[in-house]
Motif scaffolding. Structure first.
Motif, mmCIF file in Angstrom:
data_model
loop_
_atom_site.group_PDB
_atom_site.id
_atom_site.type_symbol
_atom_site.label_atom_id
_atom_site.label_comp_id
_atom_site.label_asym_id
_atom_site.label_seq_id
_atom_site.Cartn_x
_atom_site.Cartn_y
_atom_site.Cartn_z
ATOM 1 N N LEU A 126 7.963 3.771 -2.981
ATOM 2 C CA LEU A 126 7.804 2.932 -1.798
ATOM 3 C C LEU A 126 7.184 1.597 -2.185
ATOM 4 N N GLU A 127 7.662 0.530 -1.560
ATOM 5 C CA GLU A 127 7.051 -0.771 -1.783
ATOM 6 C C GLU A 127 5.584 -0.722 -1.364
ATOM 7 N N GLY A 128 4.721 -1.168 -2.256
ATOM 8 C CA GLY A 128 3.291 -1.102 -1.987
ATOM 9 C C GLY A 128 2.579 -0.081 -2.857
ATOM 10 N N TYR A 129 3.349 0.792 -3.509
ATOM 11 C CA TYR A 129 2.752 1.723 -4.459
ATOM 12 C C TYR A 129 2.120 0.924 -5.584
ATOM 13 N N ASN A 130 0.905 1.275 -5.969
ATOM 14 C CA ASN A 130 0.142 0.473 -6.923
ATOM 15 C C ASN A 130 -0.160 1.301 -8.169
ATOM 16 N N GLN A 171 7.545 -9.376 1.723
ATOM 17 C CA GLN A 171 6.993 -9.382 0.377
ATOM 18 C C GLN A 171 5.476 -9.540 0.392
ATOM 19 N N PHE A 189 4.044 -6.180 1.363
ATOM 20 C CA PHE A 189 4.037 -5.208 0.277
ATOM 21 C C PHE A 189 2.841 -5.446 -0.643
ATOM 22 N N LYS A 218 15.890 3.868 3.161
ATOM 23 C CA LYS A 218 16.142 2.479 3.523
ATOM 24 C C LYS A 218 16.815 2.400 4.891
ATOM 25 N N ASP A 255 8.201 3.481 4.573
ATOM 26 C CA ASP A 255 7.260 2.378 4.566
ATOM 27 C C ASP A 255 5.874 2.884 4.228
ATOM 28 N N TYR A 275 -0.148 -4.028 0.968
ATOM 29 C CA TYR A 275 -0.178 -2.575 0.825
ATOM 30 C C TYR A 275 -0.766 -2.181 -0.539
ATOM 31 N N LYS A 276 -0.380 -2.895 -1.584
ATOM 32 C CA LYS A 276 -0.921 -2.589 -2.910
ATOM 33 C C LYS A 276 -2.435 -2.753 -2.916
#
Length: 556
Positions: A366-370, A502, A505, A82, A465, A508-509
């Motif tokens: 990580l934000e965006g991991y699906n 947001q 993110f 972060k 990221d 990214y997903k």
């Protein structure tokens, strides 16, 4: 990071002001319970630093040293990814997202006694932006080009318009930096060591920009080799190339908590077993890149093995423009290859405890991991069925793999290759092996030629990221993957310029889902690399970004 010249997307910055609470720092005084204040810590490293001006380097060993000498406006939190305030105590954009205001900490001095202020910040940015000659060589200012693109006056047609536009000092404690477009890279990319703030006086005094030699034989100026000067907790003493050591000492005038040890030495010991023996003999008090097979033994001997959170990916790339481009352009063939590889068994056999099989080209967390991407379970029958449906039951693949190297994401290249080869052979694929020395043969071969069908490579993230992983691989056409997917590239461009974190993110997903369905390659594993410290050394916190700070190291 890895040794490659690919664009890298770096961390997302939330479009809010970040303020570090409790900024006041007090000087530490030794209370007598520890003798650490006059101690020396020697840390074993695998290779020499390239130079000690972080603006001119991109390799991990150079950064390991310069992270102790210099500081950046923003930085990764200790032990994590972060982004938090660094030399700037807060930072926020205007409504356009193009102009960022950095409120700087006060009463900070460079190690040469000069004041750190907004003018110094802008001097550094202008120095990078106005680079000329060999300073524009991609091997010299790699991260400037990766993040910012070009310069005030580009000397190569390959360079793009600079992301950086201007830096303005508003008094001593406010620097305003303006960019030419909104991007997820800014300002979090400023946490990279390459954007460390140097003393303007030292840069001038020691001719920091006077790089000589040629593009193939760079000669660094005195500043980069003998006089690195930042604001960090350690200051430079000497670089003894004969004994392969870089010696630093505590900066007694540091603005934060002082280092607990007096002297910090980085000593190059290229051989892994030699580093391990040097630790056991107390010739060094720590080293990096512990072999997974050594972890249990070192722990049982009482050494402090520090395991970093897995922040990497090993993948098997499938080249759609290689020798078997006709077959590999068929998505069913790529799906078959993915079903053929037993990732769980591979991780269990070749990776340290805590490693996981990968389902996408970025680590979990990580934000965006699906979690809902298309998954390809191990199935010999499914792989054979897909190959038959594609009309290529007898496929021969040229499989490149690296020699004379280990990487945090690839601890045993030959062993990993052997398991993957056996899996492919089980489904009827013939494998033609092409071993190659890591640098320059392997990297050039898989990144700059089309003489490969499949190959092993990976990535350790620069910052936390998703774009730093996904965008590095898939936001543009490359020789490595050999495909052109304009719709995917456009989706990446849209995500990169989305100012709302947001929303980004969520994009990214969606990108992860598109990539999984497209199957450009096989995400294989995430492995947590380790470093080890002596039994009496504490206070070093493992970082997923290899951003270990020795300011808290204590020798008892």
């Amino acid at each position: 990071m890895r040794a490659r010249r690919l664009r890298a997307g770096i961390a997302v910055a939330a479009a809010v002001t970040l303020v570090l609470a409790g900024c006041a720092e007090s000087d530490r005084e030794d209370d007598g319970s520890s003798s650490s204040s006059d101690k020396t810590l020697v840390f074993g490293v695998a290779g020499d630093a390239k130079a000690l001006d972080p603006a001119l380097t991109s390799d991990g060993e150079s950064f390991r040293v310069t992270r102790q000498i210099y500081e950046t406006l923003v930085r990764p939190e200790e032990g994590g990814a972060k982004i938090v305030p660094g030399l700037a105590e807060s930072f926020e954009p205007d409504s356009s997202g193009l102009k960022w205001t950095f409120k700087l900490r006060k009463n900070i001095k460079f190690q040469d006694g000069e004041a750190f202020n907004a003018a110094a910040v802008c001097y550094n940015f202008d120095r990078w932006y106005k680079s000329t000659g060999l300073m524009q060589n991609p091997d010299v200012t790699y991260y400037w080009q990766t993040i910012m693109g070009g310069y005030e006056k580009n000397e190569s047609a390959d360079l793009t318009t600079s992301l950086f536009k201007s830096c303005t000092a508003q008094g001593d404690d406010t620097a305003v930096i303006e960019t030419t477009k909104v991007t997820s890279k800014f300002p979090s990319a400023l946490a990279l060591p390459a954007f460390s703030i140097s003393s303007p006086k030292a840069l001038q005094q020691y001719n920091a920009n006077q790089i000589t030699g040629s593009a193939d034989d760079i000669k660094y100026p005195p500043y980069a080799m003998e006089h690195p000067t930042g604001t960090g907790p350690f200051k430079f003493v000497k670089w003894d190339t004969a004994n392969k050591t870089v010696t630093l000492e505590r900066n007694e005038n540091y603005w934060g908590d002082k280092a607990k040890i007096k002297t910090l030495i980085f000593k190059t010991i290229s051989d892994l077993n030699a580093r391990k023996q040097a630790l056991r003999n107390n010739e060094i008090q720590g080293y990096d890149l512990v072999a997974p097979a050594d972890v249990a033994a070192l722990k049982s001997e009482g050494f402090n093995v520090l395991t970093r959170p897995a922040f990497n990916i090993l993948y098997l790339a499938i080249n759609q423009n290689g020798p078997q481009k006709g077959a590999l352009a068929n998505v069913k063939v790529r799906q078959a290859i993915t079903h053929a590889i037993n990732r769980e068994a591979l991780v269990k056999a070749k990776y340290p405890e805590g490693s996981t099989a990968a389902t996408q080209f970025m680590p979990p967390g990580l934000e965006g991991y699906n979690e809902n991407v298309t998954k390809y379970e191990y199935s010999v029958d499914k792989a054979k069925q897909l190959l038959a449906e594609a009309g290529v039951p007898n496929l021969t693949l040229k499989f490149w793999y690296p020699t004379e190297v280990t990487r945090p994401y690839m601890p045993d290249p030959k062993g990993i290759q052997e398991l993957i080869t056996a899996d492919l052979q089980k489904v009827g694929i013939t494998v033609q092996l092409v071993p190659a020395k890591w640098s320059p043969d392997y990297l050039n071969g898989v990144q700059a030629t089309t003489d490969h069908d499949i190959h092993l490579l990976g990535w350790t993230g620069d910052y936390g990221d998703a774009y730093n992983f996904l965008g590095t691989f898939f936001d543009h056409a490359t020789q490595e993957w050999g495909f052109n997917n304009p719709a995917l590239f456009e989706a990446f461009a849209a995500a990169d310029k989305e100012a709302d974190a947001q929303k980004r993110f969520g994009m990214y997903k969606d990108l992860n889902k598109q990539i999984s369905d497209f199957v450009p390659g096989v995400p294989v594993a995430h492995g947590p690399p380790s470093l080890v410290m002596a039994k009496n050394v504490t206070g070093v916190k493992p970082s997923p970004l290899t951003d270990e700070r020795f300011v808290g190291a204590e020798v008892k």
